[in-house]
Enzyme design. Sequence first.
Site, PDB file in Angstrom:
ATOM      1  N   LYS A 224       0.873  -1.177   0.000  1.00 60.94           N
ATOM      2  CA  LYS A 224       0.000   0.000   0.000  1.00 60.94           C
ATOM      3  C   LYS A 224       0.910   1.226   0.000  1.00 60.94           C
ATOM      4  O   LYS A 224       1.540   1.543   1.007  1.00 60.94           O
ATOM      5  CB  LYS A 224      -0.913  -0.001   1.234  1.00 60.94           C
ATOM      6  N   ARG A 229      -4.150   8.290  -4.531  1.00 61.44           N
ATOM      7  CA  ARG A 229      -4.806   7.389  -5.482  1.00 61.44           C
ATOM      8  C   ARG A 229      -5.298   8.215  -6.668  1.00 61.44           C
ATOM      9  O   ARG A 229      -5.925   9.269  -6.497  1.00 61.44           O
ATOM     10  CB  ARG A 229      -5.986   6.715  -4.768  1.00 61.44           C
TER      11      ARG A 229
END
Length: 529
Positions: A224, A229
């Site tokens: 991650k 994003r």
Amino acid sequence: MHAFAALLDSLVYTRSRNAKLKLIGDYLVATPDPDRGWAMAALTGDLDLKAVKPALIRGLIEDRVDPILFRMSRDYVGDTAETVALLWPGAIEGDGEELRLSTVIDRLSALSRSDAPAAMAGLLDRLDAEERFALLKLATGGLRIGVSARLAKTALAQAFALDVDAVEEIWHGIDPPYARLFDWAEGRGDRPTAADVPVFRPFMLAHPLGGARIDLTDYAAEWKWDGIRVQLVHVAGETRLYSRAGDDITASFPEVAADFRLPGALDGELLVKGTTQGGGLGEGAGAASFNALQQRLGRKQVSAKTLAAFPAFVRLYDVLFDGGEDLRGLPWAERRRRLDAIVAQLDAGRFDISPVIEAADVAALEALREGARDAAIEGIMLKRRDSPYVAGRRTGLWYKWKRDPLVADCVLMYAQRGSGRRSSFYSDYTFGCWSDDGTLLPVGKAYSGITDDEIKFLDRFVRTHTVNRFGPVREVEKTLVLEVAFDSVHASSRHKSGVAMRFPRISRIRTDKPAAEADRLATLVAMTT
């Protein structure tokens, strides 16, 4: 305008999600076009009235009431719009015709900076306190009424029996006040299509792992990454980059958009290249910390110097569209195979793929997660190999397994009143650590992580241990220790201490620990990545 003001007033005092959905839905059904479209633009953050700034509002009210009274009232209320709406002198009798929301938007949209003060004053003079509050929230672009863009779109979908994901998918291809959307919602027109427009599609999100049991034969593991994003979309010769919230950030990262020319839509993490480009885990696989990425965020124009100093790239996770083919219904494993083929066609200096982590079992994976203290890594993602790409969070499909936070014992130094329901409490805290010469230097600020009872305890401490005041800020006796949790710490030239915490939050109040025993600055410096 009155109906929109009443909606905002009701939403401010409503905590129930279902009740908010009904309030918004009822308003949209009862309100004609284009007023309801402009209301949706305001609720979803798509309304930008550039001529009206908070400083203009402060100037207007200080011309009409005592400036000291205003500042004291603002400090107590905690919200400029609410303070001005209540303090503004009574409404002047108008022509008897109620101002429509669309009329107000049209007028504000056409304003120049020089015309704005007189126009805003004229509007405020015609409205009552509730309407003034709505006008000021609209004009300054900060509703802050506990309604997210997603909740507003969900309310619209429920009110007109539409699929919320279908609404989300076409949202960015339609401009306010969304006439085509409401034509479709009420059966007067066909569903708008995104075929020729690079529109945003909702991201697939992950649940925290918590106590869920997983088997690595069913789930693939990826790192991650600690960037932002993004969704890359290229349609009809045009490329756009969207953030997780659906904001168009193409202008902030023009070099990324310029290098993505394959028709389709990809999901990935926007990062800035690190100074070491090796690709090992210890080097963050070429990625710098989020602190470096922050130098690029929010810029409407990016200088050549900034482009060179903070070169951006995208680490790809998934593929939604390959050309015009919608791949979201395929299993993750098949989408991953397709993504491998797509990445091979892209500029390797601008795009790469997030590698799958090889681990014998969950215990081995956990050891890798705990060892991942690199600046660019937040933890691990677990993705079911047969999962389709679906909007939002779906139980059992994707999980996020964040690394445990770092902690430090810090001394409370300053406090300020919060906003909204915390406006009566000192709930924003600045804390510090001891330097080698015994000086206490600020290392972070936080307002989250504690309960209402703990806020009340800290508020009492601030009020009874204040030693100095700087406007709305109180300096307190350096006697109370706070245990602060944070994700990482980075070197920072903007802070006197030389460090900056990432996502600090107060994990507990250490009344048991003397302030002299709080952590040293050197401890945080040793944690920098």
